[in-house]
Design an enzyme around this catalytic site. Structure first.
Site, mmCIF file in Angstrom:
data_model
loop_
_atom_site.group_PDB
_atom_site.id
_atom_site.type_symbol
_atom_site.label_atom_id
_atom_site.label_comp_id
_atom_site.label_asym_id
_atom_site.label_seq_id
_atom_site.Cartn_x
_atom_site.Cartn_y
_atom_site.Cartn_z
ATOM 1 N N ARG A 94 20.841 28.844 3.327
ATOM 2 C CA ARG A 94 21.752 27.717 3.134
ATOM 3 C C ARG A 94 21.544 26.570 4.121
ATOM 4 O O ARG A 94 21.174 26.775 5.265
ATOM 5 C CB ARG A 94 23.213 28.184 3.115
ATOM 6 C CG ARG A 94 23.817 28.536 4.427
ATOM 7 C CD ARG A 94 25.284 28.925 4.199
ATOM 8 N NE ARG A 94 25.824 29.557 5.381
ATOM 9 C CZ ARG A 94 27.036 30.093 5.442
ATOM 10 N NH1 ARG A 94 27.819 30.093 4.378
ATOM 11 N NH2 ARG A 94 27.456 30.631 6.550
ATOM 12 N N ARG A 133 22.956 25.963 10.013
ATOM 13 C CA ARG A 133 23.826 26.450 11.079
ATOM 14 C C ARG A 133 23.049 27.334 12.041
ATOM 15 O O ARG A 133 22.314 28.205 11.615
ATOM 16 C CB ARG A 133 24.999 27.240 10.469
ATOM 17 C CG ARG A 133 26.120 26.355 9.985
ATOM 18 C CD ARG A 133 27.116 27.104 9.171
ATOM 19 N NE ARG A 133 27.575 28.351 9.783
ATOM 20 C CZ ARG A 133 28.575 29.080 9.310
ATOM 21 N NH1 ARG A 133 29.217 28.685 8.228
ATOM 22 N NH2 ARG A 133 28.928 30.189 9.886
ATOM 23 N N LYS A 190 33.337 31.682 0.369
ATOM 24 C CA LYS A 190 34.704 31.207 0.603
ATOM 25 C C LYS A 190 34.764 29.679 0.695
ATOM 26 O O LYS A 190 35.586 29.045 0.055
ATOM 27 C CB LYS A 190 35.273 31.785 1.921
ATOM 28 C CG LYS A 190 35.325 33.301 1.967
ATOM 29 C CD LYS A 190 35.965 33.783 3.276
ATOM 30 C CE LYS A 190 35.167 33.471 4.518
ATOM 31 N NZ LYS A 190 33.952 34.282 4.701
ATOM 32 N N ARG A 211 41.252 36.537 10.602
ATOM 33 C CA ARG A 211 40.040 37.358 10.643
ATOM 34 C C ARG A 211 40.259 38.638 11.418
ATOM 35 O O ARG A 211 39.335 39.434 11.553
ATOM 36 C CB ARG A 211 38.943 36.558 11.332
ATOM 37 C CG ARG A 211 37.764 36.187 10.462
ATOM 38 C CD ARG A 211 36.788 35.452 11.369
ATOM 39 N NE ARG A 211 35.503 35.256 10.789
ATOM 40 C CZ ARG A 211 35.136 34.192 10.080
ATOM 41 N NH1 ARG A 211 35.999 33.250 9.816
ATOM 42 N NH2 ARG A 211 33.912 34.092 9.638
ATOM 43 N N ARG A 229 27.693 39.189 12.928
ATOM 44 C CA ARG A 229 28.790 38.645 12.106
ATOM 45 C C ARG A 229 29.240 39.671 11.069
ATOM 46 O O ARG A 229 30.433 39.827 10.804
ATOM 47 C CB ARG A 229 28.355 37.345 11.429
ATOM 48 C CG ARG A 229 28.331 36.167 12.422
ATOM 49 C CD ARG A 229 27.506 35.000 11.907
ATOM 50 N NE ARG A 229 28.034 34.405 10.709
ATOM 51 C CZ ARG A 229 27.342 33.606 9.896
ATOM 52 N NH1 ARG A 229 26.074 33.316 10.176
ATOM 53 N NH2 ARG A 229 27.895 33.094 8.825
HETATM 54 P P1 ADP Z 1 31.263 32.664 7.940
HETATM 55 O O1 ADP Z 1 30.306 31.981 7.013
HETATM 56 O O2 ADP Z 1 30.595 33.652 8.830
HETATM 57 O O3 ADP Z 1 32.451 33.212 7.239
HETATM 58 P P2 ADP Z 1 32.794 30.592 9.334
HETATM 59 O O4 ADP Z 1 32.256 29.240 9.129
HETATM 60 O O5 ADP Z 1 34.068 30.953 8.684
HETATM 61 O O6 ADP Z 1 31.636 31.595 8.981
HETATM 62 O O7 ADP Z 1 32.962 30.878 10.911
HETATM 63 C C1 ADP Z 1 31.884 30.682 11.812
HETATM 64 C C2 ADP Z 1 32.242 31.206 13.191
HETATM 65 O O8 ADP Z 1 33.441 30.548 13.683
HETATM 66 C C3 ADP Z 1 32.564 32.704 13.293
HETATM 67 O O9 ADP Z 1 31.399 33.490 13.377
HETATM 68 C C4 ADP Z 1 33.423 32.725 14.569
HETATM 69 O O10 ADP Z 1 32.655 32.622 15.729
HETATM 70 C C5 ADP Z 1 34.245 31.450 14.450
HETATM 71 N N1 ADP Z 1 35.517 31.680 13.721
HETATM 72 C C6 ADP Z 1 35.855 31.166 12.515
HETATM 73 N N2 ADP Z 1 37.084 31.578 12.145
HETATM 74 C C7 ADP Z 1 37.527 32.401 13.127
HETATM 75 C C8 ADP Z 1 38.703 33.172 13.333
HETATM 76 N N3 ADP Z 1 39.691 33.187 12.425
HETATM 77 N N4 ADP Z 1 38.823 33.890 14.473
HETATM 78 C C9 ADP Z 1 37.866 33.884 15.391
HETATM 79 N N5 ADP Z 1 36.706 33.205 15.266
HETATM 80 C C10 ADP Z 1 36.530 32.458 14.146
#
Ligand code: ADP
Ligand code: ZN
Length: 219
Positions: free
Chosen positions: A131, A165, A17, A92, A176
């Site tokens: 990554r 990360r 994404k 989410r 996750r």
């Molecule tokens: P991923 O690569 O897992 O899609 P993101 O960078 O989008 O990771 O998000 C990393 C973390 O940030 C999530 O695991 C969560 O803890 C938090 N997070 C991101 N977006 C949301 C959301 N919309 N609602 C709740 N927590 C979120």
């Protein structure tokens, strides 16, 4: 060219994404709104929000809906109203999706597409475990699919410092993925019903996936 599309990117963690959203941001002037990036920036800068969410992100859990929704509302208010955007990582959960519907209708805006990047679990594990990002310019790399041209040196800015990360490890990834299945996947029928869900095969080179998304968006 349609520079005012309003799009959601969905798909599993590590599904691409962020990579695709950054490309569309540059090519078409859409604003990438990544809740994950916003939380990570807050943590890095040790803001009150960052202090609150640091342990949550490290554990792979989701930040509470009210905190996340407030962040998005603030972001929408800080942007020109006619600017298109890509929401990357939000909504989410179903409550977040409903809150987004309300936020947009209060501002007389609507979503054009929910793009679902489909990537099987086997690929995800490899992508996430490999990554890393340049500490200086945030360019993204991957041990197996996109290493730096010169080992240990950023292609973009020449920096030799990189970060991984803390939530990109096998154990945290498990929760996750579970959260994704339990809380986020129910958004697919939600947007299907609204008639804006488009599924895109997320397996292939970055360029191939970009082409597929552009086709769906009519670019
Ligand atoms: P991923 O690569 O897992 O899609 P993101 O960078 O989008 O990771 O998000 C990393 C973390 O940030 C999530 O695991 C969560 O803890 C938090 N997070 C991101 N977006 C949301 C959301 N919309 N609602 C709740 N927590 C979120
Ligand atoms: Zn760099």
């Amino acid at each position: 060219m349609k520079a005012d599309l309003r799009i959601i990117f969905m798909g599993p963690p590590g599904g691409g994404k962020g990579t695709q959203a950054k490309i569309l941001q540059e090519k078409y002037g859409l604003e990438q709104i990544s809740t994950g990036d916003m939380f990570r920036a807050a943590i890095k800068n040790e803001t009150p929000l960052g202090v609150k969410v640091k342990a949550i992100l490290a554990s792979g859990a989701l930040v509470p809906d009210d905190v996340t929704c407030a962040l998005i509302a603030e972001k929408l208010d800080s942007m020109p109203k006619d600017k298109g955007f890509i929401l990357d990582g939000f909504p989410r959960t179903i409550p977040q999706a409903k809150a987004l519907d309300d936020m947009l209708s209060e501002r007389s805006l609507h979503l054009d597409y929910a793009i679902n990047l489909e990537v099987p679990d086997d690929y995800i594990i490899e992508r996430i475990a490999g990554r890393y990002t340049c500490s200086k310019c945030s360019a993204m790399y991957n041990d197996s699919s996109k290493p730096t041209k010169v080992a240990g040196v950023c292609d973009e800015c020449g920096s030799t410092e990189f970060v991984r990360r803390p939530d990109d490890n096998a154990e945290v990834l498990k929760s996750r993925l579970e959260n994704y299945r339990d809380l986020t996947a129910p958004l697919l029928p939600y947007y299907e019903e609204k008639g804006i869900l488009k599924s895109v095969d997320g397996v292939g080179t970055v360029g191939e996936v970009t082409n597929r998304i552009e086709k769906v968006l009519g670019y």
